[in-house]
Motif scaffolding. Structure first.
Motif, short mmCIF file in Angstrom:
data_model
loop_
_atom_site.label_atom_id
_atom_site.label_comp_id
_atom_site.label_asym_id
_atom_site.label_seq_id
_atom_site.Cartn_x
_atom_site.Cartn_y
_atom_site.Cartn_z
N PHE A 441 25.06 -47.42 66.66
CA PHE A 441 26.22 -47.66 65.81
C PHE A 441 27.39 -46.91 66.44
O PHE A 441 27.34 -45.68 66.60
CB PHE A 441 25.95 -47.16 64.39
CG PHE A 441 27.10 -47.41 63.45
CD1 PHE A 441 27.34 -48.67 62.96
CD2 PHE A 441 27.93 -46.37 63.06
CE1 PHE A 441 28.40 -48.91 62.10
CE2 PHE A 441 29.00 -46.60 62.20
CZ PHE A 441 29.23 -47.87 61.72
N CYS A 442 28.42 -47.64 66.82
CA CYS A 442 29.49 -47.06 67.64
C CYS A 442 30.80 -46.94 66.87
O CYS A 442 31.17 -47.83 66.10
CB CYS A 442 29.71 -47.93 68.88
SG CYS A 442 28.24 -48.07 69.92
N LEU A 443 31.47 -45.82 67.12
CA LEU A 443 32.77 -45.53 66.53
C LEU A 443 33.81 -45.47 67.63
O LEU A 443 33.61 -44.80 68.65
CB LEU A 443 32.73 -44.20 65.79
CG LEU A 443 31.58 -43.98 64.79
CD1 LEU A 443 31.60 -42.55 64.26
CD2 LEU A 443 31.66 -44.98 63.64
N ASP A 444 34.92 -46.17 67.44
CA ASP A 444 36.00 -46.17 68.42
C ASP A 444 37.14 -45.31 67.89
O ASP A 444 37.74 -45.62 66.86
CB ASP A 444 36.49 -47.60 68.66
CG ASP A 444 37.45 -47.70 69.84
OD1 ASP A 444 38.12 -46.69 70.16
OD2 ASP A 444 37.54 -48.79 70.42
N PRO A 445 37.47 -44.21 68.57
CA PRO A 445 38.52 -43.31 68.06
C PRO A 445 39.91 -43.94 68.07
O PRO A 445 40.83 -43.37 67.46
CB PRO A 445 38.45 -42.11 69.01
CG PRO A 445 37.84 -42.64 70.27
CD PRO A 445 36.88 -43.71 69.82
N GLN A 451 42.51 -36.72 61.17
CA GLN A 451 42.23 -36.13 59.86
C GLN A 451 41.09 -36.85 59.13
O GLN A 451 40.62 -36.38 58.10
CB GLN A 451 43.49 -36.12 58.99
CG GLN A 451 44.15 -37.48 58.78
CD GLN A 451 45.27 -37.73 59.76
OE1 GLN A 451 45.16 -37.40 60.93
NE2 GLN A 451 46.37 -38.31 59.27
N GLU A 452 40.62 -37.97 59.67
CA GLU A 452 39.49 -38.67 59.07
C GLU A 452 38.15 -38.23 59.66
O GLU A 452 37.10 -38.60 59.14
CB GLU A 452 39.64 -40.19 59.29
CG GLU A 452 40.77 -40.84 58.52
CD GLU A 452 40.92 -42.31 58.83
OE1 GLU A 452 41.24 -43.08 57.90
OE2 GLU A 452 40.74 -42.71 60.00
N TYR A 453 38.17 -37.41 60.72
CA TYR A 453 36.91 -37.06 61.38
C TYR A 453 35.95 -36.35 60.44
O TYR A 453 34.74 -36.60 60.45
CB TYR A 453 37.18 -36.17 62.60
CG TYR A 453 37.82 -36.89 63.77
CD1 TYR A 453 38.17 -38.23 63.71
CD2 TYR A 453 38.08 -36.20 64.96
CE1 TYR A 453 38.77 -38.87 64.78
CE2 TYR A 453 38.68 -36.84 66.05
CZ TYR A 453 39.03 -38.17 65.95
OH TYR A 453 39.61 -38.79 67.01
N GLY A 454 36.46 -35.44 59.62
CA GLY A 454 35.59 -34.74 58.68
C GLY A 454 34.95 -35.68 57.68
O GLY A 454 33.75 -35.58 57.38
N LEU A 455 35.75 -36.64 57.17
CA LEU A 455 35.23 -37.61 56.22
C LEU A 455 34.20 -38.52 56.89
O LEU A 455 33.15 -38.83 56.30
CB LEU A 455 36.37 -38.44 55.65
CG LEU A 455 36.00 -39.59 54.69
CD1 LEU A 455 35.19 -39.07 53.51
CD2 LEU A 455 37.26 -40.31 54.22
N VAL A 456 34.47 -38.93 58.13
CA VAL A 456 33.51 -39.76 58.87
C VAL A 456 32.18 -39.04 59.01
O VAL A 456 31.10 -39.60 58.75
CB VAL A 456 34.08 -40.13 60.25
CG1 VAL A 456 32.98 -40.73 61.14
CG2 VAL A 456 35.23 -41.11 60.11
N ALA A 457 32.23 -37.76 59.39
CA ALA A 457 30.99 -36.99 59.55
C ALA A 457 30.24 -36.88 58.23
O ALA A 457 29.00 -37.02 58.19
CB ALA A 457 31.32 -35.60 60.10
N ARG A 458 30.96 -36.67 57.14
CA ARG A 458 30.31 -36.54 55.84
C ARG A 458 29.68 -37.87 55.39
O ARG A 458 28.57 -37.89 54.85
CB ARG A 458 31.34 -36.07 54.80
CG ARG A 458 30.72 -35.77 53.44
CD ARG A 458 31.65 -34.97 52.57
NE ARG A 458 32.85 -35.70 52.19
CZ ARG A 458 34.06 -35.47 52.67
NH1 ARG A 458 34.25 -34.51 53.58
NH2 ARG A 458 35.11 -36.17 52.26
N LEU A 459 30.38 -38.97 55.64
CA LEU A 459 29.84 -40.28 55.26
C LEU A 459 28.58 -40.61 56.05
O LEU A 459 27.60 -41.11 55.49
CB LEU A 459 30.90 -41.37 55.49
CG LEU A 459 32.08 -41.38 54.52
CD1 LEU A 459 33.16 -42.33 55.01
CD2 LEU A 459 31.63 -41.77 53.12
N VAL A 460 28.59 -40.31 57.34
CA VAL A 460 27.40 -40.57 58.15
C VAL A 460 26.25 -39.66 57.70
O VAL A 460 25.09 -40.10 57.58
CB VAL A 460 27.70 -40.37 59.65
CG1 VAL A 460 26.42 -40.54 60.48
CG2 VAL A 460 28.76 -41.37 60.12
#
Length: 470
Positions: A441-445, A451-460
């Protein structure tokens, strides 16, 4: 089964417990809360009938409360809600296309919160025209004599053809008869205007002589349609605009250009082809140019029409204009976006669509490393995090088949397949949308904000540790 149905808790008791454990739902309309609770227990009634539930103890409210809360929260979420776009597709049609600049968002909020000068002439105190809100800016940025705005580019094309070509023929190259999103086709849009399509040339090659041979007493205009969402490569030829304009002038005919995802910016600096811009098309002699306000322009959904003063005046007088006009929120966002273009360097930084397109490969590599580090700290051994070279896309039908280099952050969960992680993230709040590539599952920055990186980590993290689905 009757004793099981009688064991179901009452809706009122459930409502009280839901609100006690989720006080944020107090603001929701009571009828919608009741419907959501009732719908949950209707599903449990089906479980009873199907004998998936057979004991009264299985129906205790305490046992169902976590699932009930999750169901109610999901049922009461807005249908239109934020999504985190990690696909790398900048102008993603399914996710609302362009992200507005902060200035445009502020303008929308101001227009929404109170009364405005939408159609108020402050000189006379009487009625004015909403077209004046953006016309001067459009003319300044494109070199047009006059301009107007409607609700999208298809509407712009419809209005132009209805005004100038109804009952007559419009000559278009066969290779330009595109189908846009949602199965809408340019020939059908033209037919709705009352104009008759006259196709010329072959799919891959159209010559000036093809246009010349097709001109007759019923011809009302020559039209070019930019093939925004596909490319013809190989044995291909199209007539340059300047030559088409010269031919049209010989027969006293106008030339209309539908640029689709029209641009005010030269994107060649980031490796994309040097597509025609709105100013260059007008300078080459087109009488009217139509293009989108969203897509690569980076504003709200709108159709912009720029051209000669006489022809724009005729368009404004068409009764169809009222049916196709923009509302105050769209005009507020568009005006704010166009103002940013008055300083091209600032526009690249302030307009998110431009900023994301112009991100360099080096910058994206650095951002990917930051995102990967954040994910590794949060996910630990539950997921393998790696980096991989990849490509992004502009999207929105612009620059088809042209890739933008990027660095992908790839996730390979240890306890579930990547496909399952993808589905869990789609079910999250907010949903996180990425892409599957080589069992990861790939994420493209490119399309993520730092500022969304923390939310992305929490969601994953939440998705990987999910145990029970409501």
């Amino acid at each position: 089964m009757n004793h099981l149905f009688r064991a179901l808790p009452s809706v009122d008791v459930c409502l009280s417990e839901v609100l006690r454990h989720a006080p944020e739902l107090q603001a929701q309309p009571r009828p919608l809360l009741r419907e959501a609770v009732t719908a949950y227990w209707d599903m449990r009634r089906e479980d009873i009938r199907a004998r998936r539930l057979s004991e009264a103890e299985q129906l205790a409210l305490a046992a169902h409360l976590p699932l009930l809360l999750a169901h109610v929260r999901a049922a009461l979420r807005p249908r239109l809600r934020p999504v985190i776009n990690a696909t790398g597709v900048v102008v993603h049609t399914n996710m609302g296309r362009s992200v507005l600049a902060p200035e445009a968002c502020e303008a929308v909020l101001r227009a929404a919160q109170g009364y405005s000068t939408l159609e108020l002439d402050l000189t006379t105190g009487g009625r004015g025209s909403r077209q004046t809100l953006t016309e001067e800016l459009i003319c300044r940025l494109t070199g047009a004599e006059a301009a107007m705005t409607v609700n999208n580019n298809a509407a712009a094309v419809l209005l132009v053809l209805d005004t100038f070509c109804r009952g007559g023929e419009v000559i278009v190259s066969r290779g330009e008869l595109v189908e846009i999103g949602g199965s809408f086709r340019i020939p059908e849009v033209m037919a709705k205007s009352g104009a008759h399509l006259r196709e010329v040339g072959a799919t891959n090659r159209t010559h000036l002589r093809d246009y010349a041979a097709a001109i007759n007493e019923n011809t009302r205009a020559l039209m070019r349609v930019h093939t925004s969402n596909y490319r013809i490569v190989g044995f291909h030829e199209a007539v340059p605009l300047e030559e088409m304009v010269a031919l049209a002038r010989q027969h006293d005919l106008p030339v209309f250009e539908d640029l689709g995802s029209g641009s005010l910016t030269d994107f060649s600096a980031c490796g994309l082809p040097n597509e025609p811009t709105v100013p260059s098309v007008l300078a080459a002699g087109a009488d009217i140019v139509t293009f989108s306000g969203d897509k690569v322009l980076g504003g709200p959904q709108a159709g912009i029409i720029a051209g000669s003063r006489e022809r724009i005046a005729a368009l404004k007088a068409n009764q169809l204009t009222r049916a196709l006009r923009c509302d105050k929120l769209t005009l507020a966002a568009l005006e704010a976006t166009l103002r940013l273009y008055c300083d091209p360097d600032s526009a690249r930084e302030r307009i998110p669509t431009l900023r994301m397109i112009f991100l360099s490969a080096e910058t994206l590599s650095r951002l990917a490393r930051r995102l990967a580090a954040r994910l590794r700290r949060t996910l630990g051994a539950t997921c393998r995090v790696s980096l991989r070279d990849g490509v992004s896309r502009v999207g929105g039908g612009a620059f088809p088949q042209y890739d933008l280099p990027t660095t992908l952050v790839c996730l390979q969960p240890t306890a579930c397949p990547a496909t399952q992680l993808r589905q869990r993230l789609l079910d999250g709040n907010p949903p996180l949308v990425g892409r599957l590539d080589e069992q990861a599952f790939c994420l493209d920055p490119r399309t993520l904000r730092e500022q969304e990186y923390g939310l992305v980590a929490r969601l994953v993290h939440n998705a990987l540790n999910e145990r029970t689905q409501p």
